[in-house]
Scaffold this motif. Structure first.
Motif, PDB file in Angstrom:
ATOM      1  N   ILE A 180      43.648  56.717  33.880  1.00 53.85           N
ATOM      2  CA  ILE A 180      42.934  55.611  34.531  1.00 53.85           C
ATOM      3  C   ILE A 180      43.805  54.366  34.413  1.00 53.85           C
ATOM      4  O   ILE A 180      44.037  53.857  33.310  1.00 53.85           O
ATOM      5  CB  ILE A 180      41.564  55.358  33.869  1.00 53.85           C
ATOM      6  CG1 ILE A 180      40.718  56.637  33.893  1.00 53.85           C
ATOM      7  CG2 ILE A 180      40.851  54.210  34.573  1.00 53.85           C
ATOM      8  CD1 ILE A 180      40.428  57.159  35.281  1.00 53.85           C
ATOM      9  N   PHE A 181      44.296  53.889  35.553  1.00 51.92           N
ATOM     10  CA  PHE A 181      45.201  52.742  35.548  1.00 51.92           C
ATOM     11  C   PHE A 181      44.483  51.471  35.093  1.00 51.92           C
ATOM     12  O   PHE A 181      45.036  50.648  34.378  1.00 51.92           O
ATOM     13  CB  PHE A 181      45.768  52.542  36.951  1.00 51.92           C
ATOM     14  CG  PHE A 181      46.834  51.491  37.037  1.00 51.92           C
ATOM     15  CD1 PHE A 181      48.151  51.789  36.724  1.00 51.92           C
ATOM     16  CD2 PHE A 181      46.519  50.196  37.425  1.00 51.92           C
ATOM     17  CE1 PHE A 181      49.137  50.818  36.789  1.00 51.92           C
ATOM     18  CE2 PHE A 181      47.494  49.218  37.499  1.00 51.92           C
ATOM     19  CZ  PHE A 181      48.810  49.531  37.179  1.00 51.92           C
ATOM     20  N   GLY A 182      43.235  51.318  35.501  1.00 50.69           N
ATOM     21  CA  GLY A 182      42.444  50.153  35.130  1.00 50.69           C
ATOM     22  C   GLY A 182      41.082  50.233  35.788  1.00 50.69           C
ATOM     23  O   GLY A 182      40.827  51.126  36.595  1.00 50.69           O
ATOM     24  N   THR A 183      40.189  49.333  35.429  1.00 52.77           N
ATOM     25  CA  THR A 183      38.868  49.299  36.052  1.00 52.77           C
ATOM     26  C   THR A 183      38.426  47.847  36.209  1.00 52.77           C
ATOM     27  O   THR A 183      39.062  46.920  35.713  1.00 52.77           O
ATOM     28  CB  THR A 183      37.814  50.047  35.217  1.00 52.77           C
ATOM     29  OG1 THR A 183      37.709  49.440  33.926  1.00 52.77           O
ATOM     30  CG2 THR A 183      38.156  51.519  35.061  1.00 52.77           C
ATOM     31  N   PHE A 184      37.299  47.688  36.896  1.00 49.88           N
ATOM     32  CA  PHE A 184      36.763  46.362  37.195  1.00 49.88           C
ATOM     33  C   PHE A 184      35.535  46.056  36.345  1.00 49.88           C
ATOM     34  O   PHE A 184      34.790  46.948  35.944  1.00 49.88           O
ATOM     35  CB  PHE A 184      36.351  46.284  38.668  1.00 49.88           C
ATOM     36  CG  PHE A 184      37.498  46.333  39.633  1.00 49.88           C
ATOM     37  CD1 PHE A 184      38.143  45.170  40.031  1.00 49.88           C
ATOM     38  CD2 PHE A 184      37.924  47.536  40.168  1.00 49.88           C
ATOM     39  CE1 PHE A 184      39.188  45.210  40.928  1.00 49.88           C
ATOM     40  CE2 PHE A 184      38.971  47.594  41.066  1.00 49.88           C
ATOM     41  CZ  PHE A 184      39.602  46.427  41.449  1.00 49.88           C
ATOM     42  N   ARG A 185      35.329  44.776  36.091  1.00 45.02           N
ATOM     43  CA  ARG A 185      34.071  44.232  35.594  1.00 45.02           C
ATOM     44  C   ARG A 185      33.630  43.144  36.579  1.00 45.02           C
ATOM     45  O   ARG A 185      34.409  42.724  37.433  1.00 45.02           O
ATOM     46  CB  ARG A 185      34.229  43.617  34.197  1.00 45.02           C
ATOM     47  CG  ARG A 185      34.640  44.614  33.107  1.00 45.02           C
ATOM     48  CD  ARG A 185      33.520  45.547  32.742  1.00 45.02           C
ATOM     49  NE  ARG A 185      33.804  46.262  31.502  1.00 45.02           N
ATOM     50  CZ  ARG A 185      34.420  47.429  31.416  1.00 45.02           C
ATOM     51  NH1 ARG A 185      34.874  47.992  32.539  1.00 45.02           N
ATOM     52  NH2 ARG A 185      34.603  48.027  30.255  1.00 45.02           N
ATOM     53  N   PRO A 213      48.442  49.731  31.600  1.00 44.47           N
ATOM     54  CA  PRO A 213      49.877  49.522  31.392  1.00 44.47           C
ATOM     55  C   PRO A 213      50.261  48.112  30.947  1.00 44.47           C
ATOM     56  O   PRO A 213      51.340  47.920  30.407  1.00 44.47           O
ATOM     57  CB  PRO A 213      50.480  49.840  32.767  1.00 44.47           C
ATOM     58  CG  PRO A 213      49.488  50.747  33.417  1.00 44.47           C
ATOM     59  CD  PRO A 213      48.161  50.248  32.953  1.00 44.47           C
ATOM     60  N   ALA A 214      49.386  47.137  31.192  1.00 38.93           N
ATOM     61  CA  ALA A 214      49.718  45.763  30.798  1.00 38.93           C
ATOM     62  C   ALA A 214      50.001  45.661  29.310  1.00 38.93           C
ATOM     63  O   ALA A 214      50.841  44.860  28.883  1.00 38.93           O
ATOM     64  CB  ALA A 214      48.581  44.821  31.200  1.00 38.93           C
ATOM     65  N   THR A 215      49.309  46.455  28.483  1.00 38.88           N
ATOM     66  CA  THR A 215      49.597  46.470  27.048  1.00 38.88           C
ATOM     67  C   THR A 215      50.377  47.724  26.643  1.00 38.88           C
ATOM     68  O   THR A 215      51.222  47.664  25.754  1.00 38.88           O
ATOM     69  CB  THR A 215      48.305  46.395  26.216  1.00 38.88           C
ATOM     70  OG1 THR A 215      47.376  47.393  26.676  1.00 38.88           O
ATOM     71  CG2 THR A 215      47.675  45.024  26.338  1.00 38.88           C
ATOM     72  N   HIS A 216      50.110  48.848  27.286  1.00 39.35           N
ATOM     73  CA  HIS A 216      50.798  50.095  26.921  1.00 39.35           C
ATOM     74  C   HIS A 216      52.313  49.979  27.064  1.00 39.35           C
ATOM     75  O   HIS A 216      53.065  50.607  26.310  1.00 39.35           O
ATOM     76  CB  HIS A 216      50.311  51.249  27.797  1.00 39.35           C
ATOM     77  CG  HIS A 216      48.935  51.727  27.454  1.00 39.35           C
ATOM     78  ND1 HIS A 216      48.409  52.911  27.935  1.00 39.35           N
ATOM     79  CD2 HIS A 216      47.966  51.200  26.657  1.00 39.35           C
ATOM     80  CE1 HIS A 216      47.194  53.077  27.471  1.00 39.35           C
ATOM     81  NE2 HIS A 216      46.897  52.050  26.694  1.00 39.35           N
TER      82      HIS A 216
END
Length: 483
Positions: free
Chosen positions: A358-363, A387-390
């Motif tokens: 999962i690349f990212g999700t929304f809130r 990936p911003a932190t990984h």
């Protein structure tokens, strides 16, 4: 124009004074201390930066796309994605904020909700979220998970006998999709092999095609394809739900039979069912997506890594051979065996860091929110990305290097490794994914060795990561061993 004309001079001065007055009035009307919006551009109406973002995902340059935005605008920036005004946040502190803030709801873009469901756990909040999460955890509690090890073991063995044994080459990614689907369909729906399972498999091959796409419900678009696949899968699951309900009434099924039976069996203090039929269907859909797609990606990329990493492979084989020494011929793996697969799980975590499914999700901002000195207006979406932190070298030195020892004694700040999310909404199926991965790798590394068929070892993200050509490998079967 003749500026010597006194009337024109007076008019020009009047216009200038009016403009000055308007500017002063506008400034005066601002509330003291009102926060600015984050830097960035909204781009074109509706489309915004969606096409550029999707191009970066599909060309496997999304990490660079994020880094370029951070370098240009900082860790907080505004943009428009999939028709929605969005703020992208990066860094461990941002992840913690996203995972723990009560001011952020989990509402996904309408395009995603139409595909996955309105009443599934990722969408619910407050008491509804607590109720549904509790129901899912009832199915995934430790004493239930112990029961699943043997079932997963049986599915893995059958899969390898049918699709791997005796083959000179196999294409790994589709086979891992097949394996994880068979496991999850058995445990979620009690589905044995047959026409219904095959129909559901065909649907889930396309459910996620349009989750992150420009939401144009037009013929031949990925979004339309996802909507159709989702509707078809939902009809199948609704039918399974009706059949399971009847079996429960006749005493032919119990709470531990499968996920649908468990969800249908749960009641409150007055005897009323905890979940509606729609909630059962929607959460079965979400669980199928989570259990099918994410685990198959992890397994495929572990196989890809081991093909060119003899040291990691040797350590993993040694671990599993030691476990096998205590087993008799035909014995299935046990819960206790899994606890001894520590190196394998560290390797899996490192793979999840490098290639998060999962690349990212929304809130969604439930009210005007301040973060890092900027305003996130009510109703805007907030995007976080793994990936911003990984892939941040200040958190993980040499971030592109595969190094399972990072997870032996982790030193990364909290909320840096976010493959399973975090906070109160951390993935409920995390332990299930661990079991699935460990059982599959136990039999794969003991029964087979393999080499990559493609010299170019790359992958793309078509929403989720997909290795080149589906990862074809040359296969060699090892001498028969037990279990």
């Amino acid at each position: 124009m003749d500026m010597g004309d006194p009337s024109l001079v007076v008019a020009a001065v009047a216009v200038a004074l009016s403009l000055v007055f308007l500017v002063v009035a506008a400034r005066a009307s601002r509330k003291p201390g009102k926060l600015p919006l984050p830097p960035g551009s909204m781009g074109l109406p509706v489309i915004g930066q969606s096409l550029g973002f999707l191009r970066a995902l599909r060309s496997n340059t999304a990490e660079q796309w994020i880094q370029e935005r951070v370098e240009r605008y900082g860790p907080v920036s505004k943009l428009r994605l999939f028709g929605t005004r969005t703020v992208m946040l990066t860094g461990p502190a941002a992840n913690k904020f996203v995972f723990t803030s009560a001011s952020l709801g989990t509402e996904q873009p309408q395009s995603t909700r139409r595909i996955v469901g309105e009443r599934q756990i990722l969408e619910l909040m407050g008491a509804d979220h607590k109720r549904v999460r509790g129901a899912l955890l009832e199915f995934l509690k430790p004493d239930m998970l112990r029961l699943y090890v043997g079932k997963i073991d049986g599915e893995v063995r059958r899969h390898l006998d049918e699709y791997w044994a005796g083959r000179a080459t196999v294409t790994v990614m589709p086979l891992m999709k097949r394996l994880t689907f068979d496991i999850i369909s058995l445990l979620l729906f009690g589905l044995e092999r047959g026409a219904v399972r095959e129909a559901l498999f065909d649907d889930f091959e396309h459910v996620l095609d349009g989750v992150w796409s420009v939401p144009l419900d037009l013929p031949f678009t990925a979004y339309r394809r996802s909507l159709r696949a989702s509707a078809s899968a939902r009809r199948v699951i609704a039918g399974i739900t009706r059949e399971t309900k009847a079996k429960l009434e006749r005493g032919e099924a119990s709470r531990s039979s499968d996920l649908v039976a468990c969800l249908l069996s749960l009641t409150d203090g007055s005897g009323a069912r905890l979940l509606s039929d729609q909630e059962v269907v929607d959460n079965a859909m979400a669980s199928m997506i989570a259990g099918h797609d994410t685990s198959s990606i992890l397994l495929a990329f572990l196989i890809r890594q081991l093909a060119d990493d003899p040291d990691t492979l040797a350590a993993m084989v040694h671990e599993h051979e030691e476990i096998a020494k205590s087993k008799g011929d035909g014995d299935t793996l046990t819960w206790e065996d899994l606890s001894n697969m520590k190196f394998t799980w560290r390797a899996a975590q490192e793979m999840l860091r490098l290639v998060p499914p999962i690349f990212g999700t929304f809130r969604t901002a439930l009210k005007d929110i301040e973060f890092n000195g900027y305003l996130i207006p009510k109703g805007w979406k907030v995007l976080w990305t793994a990936p911003a932190t990984h892939m941040d070298g200040s958190i993980y030195p040499e971030p592109a290097k595969f190094n399972p020892s990072r997870f032996e004694n982790p030193t990364a700040p909290p909320c840096s490794f976010v493959a399973f999310g975090g906070g109160p909404r951390i993935c409920v199926g995390m332990e299930f994914a661990r079991i699935e991965t460990l059982v599959a790798m136990h039999y794969l590394v003991r029964r087979f060795s393999w080499k990559l068929c493609c010299k170019e070892n790359t992958f793309v993200r078509n929403i989720q990561p997909w290795p080149l050509h589906g990862l074809p490998v040359q296969l060699e079967q090892k001498a028969a061993k037990s279990p």
